[in-house]
Enzyme design. Structure first.
Site, PDB file in Angstrom:
ATOM      1  N   ASN A  69       4.360  15.711  13.644  1.00  0.00           N
ATOM      2  CA  ASN A  69       4.773  16.836  14.495  1.00  0.00           C
ATOM      3  C   ASN A  69       5.809  17.683  13.767  1.00  0.00           C
ATOM      4  O   ASN A  69       6.519  17.187  12.898  1.00  0.00           O
ATOM      5  CB  ASN A  69       5.385  16.295  15.797  1.00  0.00           C
ATOM      6  CG  ASN A  69       5.760  17.385  16.768  1.00  0.00           C
ATOM      7  OD1 ASN A  69       5.037  18.378  16.924  1.00  0.00           O
ATOM      8  ND2 ASN A  69       6.892  17.226  17.430  1.00  0.00           N
ATOM      9  N   HIS A  98       9.116  20.027  14.784  1.00  0.00           N
ATOM     10  CA  HIS A  98      10.020  20.266  15.919  1.00  0.00           C
ATOM     11  C   HIS A  98      11.099  21.262  15.483  1.00  0.00           C
ATOM     12  O   HIS A  98      11.664  21.119  14.392  1.00  0.00           O
ATOM     13  CB  HIS A  98      10.656  18.941  16.359  1.00  0.00           C
ATOM     14  CG  HIS A  98      11.560  19.103  17.531  1.00  0.00           C
ATOM     15  ND1 HIS A  98      11.091  19.244  18.815  1.00  0.00           N
ATOM     16  CD2 HIS A  98      12.915  19.196  17.611  1.00  0.00           C
ATOM     17  CE1 HIS A  98      12.118  19.394  19.648  1.00  0.00           C
ATOM     18  NE2 HIS A  98      13.226  19.363  18.931  1.00  0.00           N
ATOM     19  N   SER A 105      12.297  20.153  11.792  1.00  0.00           N
ATOM     20  CA  SER A 105      12.033  18.809  11.264  1.00  0.00           C
ATOM     21  C   SER A 105      10.545  18.525  11.367  1.00  0.00           C
ATOM     22  O   SER A 105       9.921  18.844  12.389  1.00  0.00           O
ATOM     23  CB  SER A 105      12.760  17.740  12.097  1.00  0.00           C
ATOM     24  OG  SER A 105      14.133  18.007  12.208  1.00  0.00           O
ATOM     25  N   ASP A 116      10.269  12.846  20.065  1.00  0.00           N
ATOM     26  CA  ASP A 116      10.964  13.468  18.921  1.00  0.00           C
ATOM     27  C   ASP A 116      11.867  12.480  18.170  1.00  0.00           C
ATOM     28  O   ASP A 116      12.969  12.843  17.727  1.00  0.00           O
ATOM     29  CB  ASP A 116      11.785  14.691  19.391  1.00  0.00           C
ATOM     30  CG  ASP A 116      10.904  15.772  19.998  1.00  0.00           C
ATOM     31  OD1 ASP A 116       9.743  15.899  19.591  1.00  0.00           O
ATOM     32  OD2 ASP A 116      11.387  16.495  20.885  1.00  0.00           O
TER      33      ASP A 116
HETATM   34  C1  GRF Z   1       7.086  25.808  16.623  1.00  0.00           C
HETATM   35  O1  GRF Z   1       8.373  26.339  16.710  1.00  0.00           O
HETATM   36  C2  GRF Z   1       7.128  24.304  16.555  1.00  0.00           C
HETATM   37  O2  GRF Z   1       8.291  23.815  15.951  1.00  0.00           O
HETATM   38  C3  GRF Z   1       7.112  23.914  18.007  1.00  0.00           C
HETATM   39  O3  GRF Z   1       6.276  24.859  18.618  1.00  0.00           O
HETATM   40  C4  GRF Z   1       6.285  26.061  17.867  1.00  0.00           C
HETATM   41  C5  GRF Z   1       4.848  26.388  17.558  1.00  0.00           C
HETATM   42  O4  GRF Z   1       4.691  27.675  17.024  1.00  0.00           O
HETATM   43  N1  GRF Z   1       6.707  22.536  18.138  1.00  0.00           N
HETATM   44  P1  GRF Z   1       3.233  28.158  16.596  1.00  0.00           P
HETATM   45  O5  GRF Z   1       2.312  27.948  17.783  1.00  0.00           O
HETATM   46  O6  GRF Z   1       2.800  27.371  15.391  1.00  0.00           O
HETATM   47  O7  GRF Z   1       3.402  29.626  16.288  1.00  0.00           O
END
Ligand code: GRF
Length: 224
Positions: A106, A108, A135, A144
């Protein structure tokens, strides 16, 4: 490496991964994109790259477990090496996570362990943090909290808002995800039996990048 990517929204991270793969910068076969929202704009990126798309909305299922089971069945049909969460905004059941033991990654938008959960940008500003970032981590049943693979940080300026900070963090994410997938595909980064980078056990905070060092790495690899 074969991946299935899960999204819920804009899919800008998905797009960067697809672009890097198409250019041959990372050896990544994205077999399918799965969204829990039919409205997710990221599905258009999958469409543009000719990648199989699946929409499984939670409203069609009686429980989180049944929803996750249906998603797991779709994923299994592609036999991916890893499942990439790229803005997948739904908590996954423990059964799902255990089924894909150590194979879910993932991204985050915070410097974990700080700011798990939502509204990370505003919380970092409210706390007057000097830095914020993103991260990439392994997914475990606790939200997370899995082993951090890499982090990138950026300074918070006095005039930053949650929106401007989110934009800065997105730039980092777009450089960091392809880089980490590259390390996975070259086996410089190994996730099992232990998480190692270049045959050394990875530090609990993972690979560390500043805005500048990440930009340099990203340029060297051709991602920027
Ligand atoms: C990102 O900021 C990611 O860290 C979080 O959700 C957002 C996704 O953005 N988990 P995108 O859909 O890839 O533009």
């Amino acid at each position: 490496m074969r991946y299935v990517v899960l999204i819920s929204g804009a899919g800008s991270n998905l797009l960067k991964i697809l672009q890097a793969a198409k250019l041959g910068l990372i050896e990544a076969d994205v077999s399918a994109v799965i969204s829990n929202k039919a409205s997710a704009k990221g599905l258009q990126h999958a469409q543009a790259f000719g990648i199989a798309q699946h929409v499984l909305e939670q409203s069609a299922f009686a429980s989180r477990e049944m929803h996750d089971l249906a998603i797991a069945e779709v994923i299994d049909s592609y036999k991916p090496d890893y499942i990439i969460l790229a803005g997948y905004m739904r908590i996954l059941s423990t059964e799902f996570i255990q089924h894909f033991d150590n194979r879910i990654i993932n991204i985050h938008p915070s410097l974990l362990p700080l700011y798990k959960g939502l509204n990370t940008h505003q919380r970092a500003i409210d706390d007057k943090q000097a830095h914020h970032g993103c991260s990439i981590h392994m997914v475990t049943p606790e939200l997370d909290s899995g082993q951090i693979l890499a982090q990138a940080q950026v300074a918070i300026d006095a005039d930053d808002t949650a929106e401007s900070l989110a934009d800065k963090v997105h730039v980092l994410e777009h450089q960091l995800y392809p880089l980490i997938l590259r390390y996975l595909s070259t086996a410089e980064l190994k996730l099992t039996p232990n998480v190692t980078f270049k045959n050394e056990l990875l530090d609990p905070q993972g690979l560390q990048y500043t805005q500048q060092t990440l930009l340099e790495m990203s340029r060297n690899e051709g991602f920027n």
